[in-house]
Design a protein around this motif. Sequence first.
Motif, mmCIF file in Angstrom:
data_model
loop_
_atom_site.group_PDB
_atom_site.id
_atom_site.type_symbol
_atom_site.label_atom_id
_atom_site.label_comp_id
_atom_site.label_asym_id
_atom_site.label_seq_id
_atom_site.Cartn_x
_atom_site.Cartn_y
_atom_site.Cartn_z
ATOM 1 N N GLY A 264 0.350 -0.993 -0.023
ATOM 2 C CA GLY A 264 0.257 0.157 -0.236
ATOM 3 C C GLY A 264 0.926 1.180 0.198
ATOM 4 N N LYS A 265 2.073 0.868 0.685
ATOM 5 C CA LYS A 265 3.084 2.715 0.604
ATOM 6 C C LYS A 265 3.681 2.339 -0.508
ATOM 7 C CE LYS A 265 3.476 2.289 6.173
ATOM 8 N NZ LYS A 265 4.663 1.397 7.097
ATOM 9 N N ALA A 266 3.986 1.351 -0.910
ATOM 10 C CA ALA A 266 4.326 1.452 -2.426
ATOM 11 C C ALA A 266 3.925 2.278 -3.733
ATOM 12 C CB ALA A 266 4.998 0.404 -3.071
ATOM 13 N N VAL A 267 2.300 1.401 -3.673
ATOM 14 C CA VAL A 267 1.245 2.707 -4.711
ATOM 15 C C VAL A 267 0.791 3.846 -3.816
ATOM 16 C CG1 VAL A 267 -0.766 2.023 -4.832
ATOM 17 C CG2 VAL A 267 0.221 0.088 -4.670
ATOM 18 N N ALA A 268 1.194 4.360 -2.894
ATOM 19 C CA ALA A 268 1.170 5.713 -2.153
ATOM 20 C C ALA A 268 2.452 6.378 -2.845
ATOM 21 C CB ALA A 268 1.150 5.529 -1.196
ATOM 22 N N VAL A 269 3.513 5.664 -3.293
ATOM 23 C CA VAL A 269 4.710 5.890 -3.683
ATOM 24 C C VAL A 269 4.320 6.689 -4.907
ATOM 25 C CG1 VAL A 269 7.403 6.080 -4.473
ATOM 26 C CG2 VAL A 269 5.696 5.758 -1.853
ATOM 27 N N VAL A 270 4.314 5.642 -6.245
ATOM 28 C CA VAL A 270 3.466 5.505 -7.583
ATOM 29 C C VAL A 270 2.952 7.202 -7.529
ATOM 30 C CG1 VAL A 270 3.211 4.665 -9.289
ATOM 31 C CG2 VAL A 270 4.891 3.302 -7.453
ATOM 32 N N LEU A 271 1.935 6.660 -6.742
ATOM 33 C CA LEU A 271 1.061 7.764 -7.176
ATOM 34 C C LEU A 271 0.891 9.485 -6.618
ATOM 35 C CD1 LEU A 271 -1.830 6.010 -5.432
ATOM 36 C CD2 LEU A 271 -2.114 6.160 -7.918
ATOM 37 N N GLY A 272 1.675 9.665 -5.426
ATOM 38 C CA GLY A 272 2.549 10.765 -5.090
ATOM 39 C C GLY A 272 3.686 11.366 -6.175
ATOM 40 N N SER A 273 4.795 10.454 -6.688
ATOM 41 C CA SER A 273 5.753 10.735 -7.585
ATOM 42 C C SER A 273 4.722 11.173 -9.288
ATOM 43 C CB SER A 273 6.355 9.691 -8.440
ATOM 44 O OG SER A 273 6.326 8.865 -8.577
ATOM 45 N N LEU A 274 3.286 10.746 -9.631
ATOM 46 C CA LEU A 274 2.968 10.463 -10.645
ATOM 47 C C LEU A 274 2.300 12.211 -10.254
ATOM 48 C CD1 LEU A 274 0.561 7.969 -11.822
ATOM 49 C CD2 LEU A 274 2.617 8.428 -12.788
ATOM 50 N N PHE A 275 1.351 12.324 -9.060
ATOM 51 C CA PHE A 275 0.864 13.759 -8.686
ATOM 52 C C PHE A 275 2.349 14.961 -8.943
ATOM 53 C CE2 PHE A 275 0.009 16.543 -5.400
ATOM 54 C CZ PHE A 275 -1.020 17.461 -5.442
ATOM 55 N N LEU A 276 4.112 14.526 -8.212
ATOM 56 C CA LEU A 276 4.179 16.009 -8.098
ATOM 57 C C LEU A 276 4.876 15.667 -9.898
ATOM 58 C CD1 LEU A 276 6.757 14.507 -5.334
ATOM 59 C CD2 LEU A 276 5.819 17.123 -5.491
ATOM 60 N N THR A 277 4.996 14.742 -10.621
ATOM 61 C CA THR A 277 4.926 14.679 -12.196
ATOM 62 C C THR A 277 3.973 16.101 -12.558
ATOM 63 O OG1 THR A 277 6.504 12.688 -12.106
ATOM 64 C CG2 THR A 277 5.446 14.136 -14.292
ATOM 65 N N LEU A 278 3.103 15.773 -12.436
ATOM 66 C CA LEU A 278 1.579 16.683 -12.790
ATOM 67 C C LEU A 278 1.446 17.838 -12.078
ATOM 68 C CD1 LEU A 278 -0.956 17.593 -14.787
ATOM 69 C CD2 LEU A 278 -2.324 16.156 -12.184
ATOM 70 N N CYS A 279 1.816 18.231 -11.168
ATOM 71 C CA CYS A 279 2.404 19.563 -9.871
ATOM 72 C C CYS A 279 3.574 20.105 -11.503
ATOM 73 C CB CYS A 279 2.944 19.924 -8.766
ATOM 74 S SG CYS A 279 0.914 19.235 -7.901
ATOM 75 N N SER A 280 4.663 20.025 -11.760
ATOM 76 C CA SER A 280 5.978 19.839 -11.787
ATOM 77 C C SER A 280 5.956 20.714 -13.605
ATOM 78 C CB SER A 280 6.906 19.066 -12.346
ATOM 79 O OG SER A 280 7.550 18.549 -11.012
ATOM 80 N N TYR A 281 4.357 19.800 -14.193
ATOM 81 C CA TYR A 281 3.993 20.425 -15.584
ATOM 82 C C TYR A 281 2.687 21.679 -15.423
ATOM 83 C CZ TYR A 281 6.295 16.794 -17.928
ATOM 84 O OH TYR A 281 6.929 16.151 -18.840
ATOM 85 N N ILE A 282 2.320 21.738 -14.850
ATOM 86 C CA ILE A 282 1.803 23.202 -14.468
ATOM 87 C C ILE A 282 2.804 24.592 -13.687
ATOM 88 C CG2 ILE A 282 -0.450 24.355 -13.267
ATOM 89 C CD1 ILE A 282 -1.579 21.736 -12.890
ATOM 90 N N GLN A 283 2.700 25.872 -15.124
ATOM 91 C CA GLN A 283 3.805 26.253 -14.579
ATOM 92 C C GLN A 283 3.350 27.714 -15.626
ATOM 93 O OE1 GLN A 283 7.529 25.661 -16.588
ATOM 94 N NE2 GLN A 283 6.990 23.229 -17.530
ATOM 95 N N VAL A 284 4.332 28.627 -14.677
ATOM 96 C CA VAL A 284 4.531 29.768 -15.717
ATOM 97 C C VAL A 284 5.692 30.687 -16.177
ATOM 98 C CG1 VAL A 284 3.975 32.640 -15.160
ATOM 99 C CG2 VAL A 284 2.518 30.645 -14.016
ATOM 100 N N PRO A 285 6.385 30.498 -17.776
ATOM 101 C CA PRO A 285 8.049 30.150 -17.424
ATOM 102 C C PRO A 285 7.997 31.666 -16.753
ATOM 103 C CG PRO A 285 6.468 30.230 -19.337
ATOM 104 C CD PRO A 285 5.662 30.316 -18.694
#
Length: 193
Positions: free
Chosen positions: A23-44
């Motif tokens: 369950g924790k491993a799934v949380a890590v994967v989902l968290g890293s996907l969330f961090l990637t999504l947050c990284s793509y939302i940007q103002v140059p």
Amino acid sequence: MHDASRSLALPTPLNLSRYSLGGKAVAVVLGSLFLTLCSYIQVPMVPVPVTLQTFGVLLIGALYGWRLGAITTLAWLTQAAMGLPVLAGGANGWMAFAGPTGGYLFSHPLVAALAGWLVQRGWNGERPGLAFLGMALASALCLTVGASWLALFVGVEQAVTLGVAPFVLGDLLKCALVAATLKLIASRQRNNA
């Protein structure tokens, strides 16, 4: 043997400590996907784009707790180092860590850990003012480490001018959003209890 520091810690909003290793491993994967999504939302901006990356790091730390938050952030950074396009603008590889923005990246596991540690000590949605202050402290850590690294490339004055000043207001807004999210989660948990 009794661990005094463990007895002081409150559960995080998601209380992932009760989950199995899988369950924790799934949380890590989902968290890293969330961090990637947050990284793509940007103002140059130059030299560092304004993204929701810091918001994601703070929220992961606050929701996952200091250990799992730091591990999740490290997993995400490892993905970037391995060449996956998970950072702002799809950046990846070791050059992302060696360039002017490297300090901000290196700070993220520490930021997630500090945010989670403070939430586990009561700086949470039950006390939104303290939650905001805790997130602001963690965000200040990110700016300090990031600007210190940036100073190696452009000098201290330019590092503050380019790597801190433009981001303070946005970071405070992100801190407020994390605190509001924690308050909302705490309210829902109280109502469902």
